[in-house]
Each structure stands twice: as structure tokens, then as C-alpha cells.
Write an enzyme that holds these catalytic residues in place. Structure first.
Site, mmCIF file in Angstrom:
data_model
loop_
_atom_site.group_PDB
_atom_site.id
_atom_site.type_symbol
_atom_site.label_atom_id
_atom_site.label_comp_id
_atom_site.label_asym_id
_atom_site.label_seq_id
_atom_site.Cartn_x
_atom_site.Cartn_y
_atom_site.Cartn_z
ATOM 1 C CG ASN A 53 -7.764 31.446 -19.543
ATOM 2 O OD1 ASN A 53 -8.177 32.347 -20.235
ATOM 3 N ND2 ASN A 53 -8.210 30.433 -18.821
ATOM 4 C CB CYS A 64 -2.841 31.790 -15.395
ATOM 5 S SG CYS A 64 -3.141 30.314 -14.241
ATOM 6 C CD GLU A 66 -4.001 35.723 -13.160
ATOM 7 O OE1 GLU A 66 -4.049 34.751 -14.095
ATOM 8 O OE2 GLU A 66 -4.590 35.475 -12.472
ATOM 9 C CB CYS A 98 -4.040 30.104 -9.350
ATOM 10 S SG CYS A 98 -2.504 30.368 -10.454
ATOM 11 C CB CYS A 101 -1.132 33.863 -11.100
ATOM 12 S SG CYS A 101 -1.425 32.961 -12.706
HETATM 13 N N1 THU Z 1 -6.588 30.628 -14.528
HETATM 14 C C1 THU Z 1 -6.265 31.815 -15.005
HETATM 15 O O1 THU Z 1 -5.845 32.170 -16.141
HETATM 16 N N2 THU Z 1 -5.638 32.747 -14.040
HETATM 17 C C2 THU Z 1 -5.852 32.462 -12.657
HETATM 18 O O2 THU Z 1 -5.393 32.857 -11.907
HETATM 19 C C3 THU Z 1 -6.888 31.223 -12.321
HETATM 20 C C4 THU Z 1 -7.125 30.136 -13.318
HETATM 21 C C5 THU Z 1 -7.403 29.867 -15.930
HETATM 22 C C6 THU Z 1 -6.268 28.658 -15.882
HETATM 23 C C7 THU Z 1 -7.368 27.308 -16.657
HETATM 24 O O3 THU Z 1 -7.338 27.925 -17.958
HETATM 25 C C8 THU Z 1 -9.046 28.246 -16.267
HETATM 26 O O4 THU Z 1 -8.597 29.346 -15.445
HETATM 27 C C9 THU Z 1 -9.546 27.200 -15.054
HETATM 28 O O5 THU Z 1 -8.710 26.939 -14.190
#
Ligand code: THU
Length: 147
Positions: A53, A64, A66, A98, A101
Site C-alpha cells: 500500500n 492498496c 493489491e 477491501c 480491491c
Molecule cells: N489496505 C490495503 O492495502 N489493502 C486492503 O485491501 C485493505 C486496506 C490499506 C489501505 C491503507 O493504506 C491501509 O490499508 C489502511 O486502510
């Protein structure tokens, strides 16, 4: 967890996949949330693409892990179907992708298996159809909107 999974023509070691996602997590850029996520996508032709991320001072421009991995896959010319995705986040609970994603993974891997983990317990292993049922995707678009 089976030691080696086969999806499409790609065979991969599940523990190794999660280990790699945990390892790349250390490269996350997270000055705002402090929550690091590492992701690895596996394509049917056996390639692995890593992502973390990447946050932004505007908050909403955060990418994110992914998303970063898939953007990288496309930028590097990888276009074979995604068969597996591993995500490892900070904390003990599995870091499931999320909603945004899930849609992004679905675009390239509607039948992918997702391995979600944190630092404690067993990983959660789920299919994309479990994570995003009745999804809207490229196939549906090419078939038109009539049901
Ligand atoms: N995040 C991800 O990288 N992937 C996900 O599927 C869930 C959330 C990151 C986004 C942000 O930088 C941190 O997690 C907190 O939400």
C-alpha cells in the site's frame, strides 16, 4: 493449508506465497495509517507480482497493496489470468481485500483464490466468488446488459 496448490497451469507453494507477501509488506508507505499491507498476485503462467500500500497526504489517493500489485502486473506486460492473491496486513486478523480491491482482482481473476493473513493464526482462504458474489465484470459487459 495444502503445501502446493495448483490453479490453472500455475503451481505454487501457499506458505511461500504468504511468506513473500509478508516480506514485501515491509516496503509499504504508510505514514498516515501505519497499517502495512503486502500483496502478491500469481498468474496462470506462473508469474508473481508484488505490491504494497502506498498512501498519500490527500488520503483518498491511497493505493492498496493489491491494486499496486495488479497495476504492476499490467505495466510489466502480464496479462494471463490471476489464479491466486495473497494479502498480509499488520495485526493478528486476516487482511481481506477491501471492496475496491475485490473488484480490481475480479477484472483479471474471477476464479482466483485469495489467501488473507495477518501475523496470527491461520490464513483465511476464500474464492473470489465468495468475496464478491454476483459480481459485475468484463464478461457481463461484453455480453450486454439484457438478462
Ligand atoms: N489496505 C490495503 O492495502 N489493502 C486492503 O485491501 C485493505 C486496506 C490499506 C489501505 C491503507 O493504506 C491501509 O490499508 C489502511 O486502510
Amino acid at each position: 493449508m495444502r503445501p502446493d496448490a495448483t490453479a490453472g497451469s500455475a503451481s505454487f507453494n501457499e506458505a511461500e506465497l504468504l511468506r513473500r507477501a509478508r516480506e514485501v509488506r515491509s516496503r509499504a508507505y504508510v505514514p498516515y495509517s501505519g497499517f502495512r499491507v503486502g500483496a502478491v498476485v500469481v498468474t496462470a503462467d506462473g508469474q508473481w507480482f508484488e505490491g504494497v500500500n502506498v498512501e498519500n497526504a490527500s488520503y483518498r489517493l491511497t493505493s492498496c497493496a493489491e491494486q499496486t500489485a495488479i497495476t504492476r502486473m499490467v505495466a510489466e506486460g502480464g496479462r494471463s489470468e490471476i489464479v491466486a492473491v495473497a494479502t498480509v496486513g499488520d495485526g493478528t486478523d486476516p487482511c481481506t481485500p477491501c471492496g475496491a480491491c475485490r473488484q480490481t482482482i475480479f477484472e483479471f481473476g474471477p476464479d482466483a483464490v485469495v489467501y488473507a493473513s495477518g501475523d496470527g493464526g491461520k490464513p483465511l482462504i476464500v474464492t473470489m466468488s465468495e468475496l464478491l458474489p454476483h459480481a459485475f465484470g468484463p464478461k457481463r459487459l461484453s455480453q450486454g446488459y439484457e438478462t
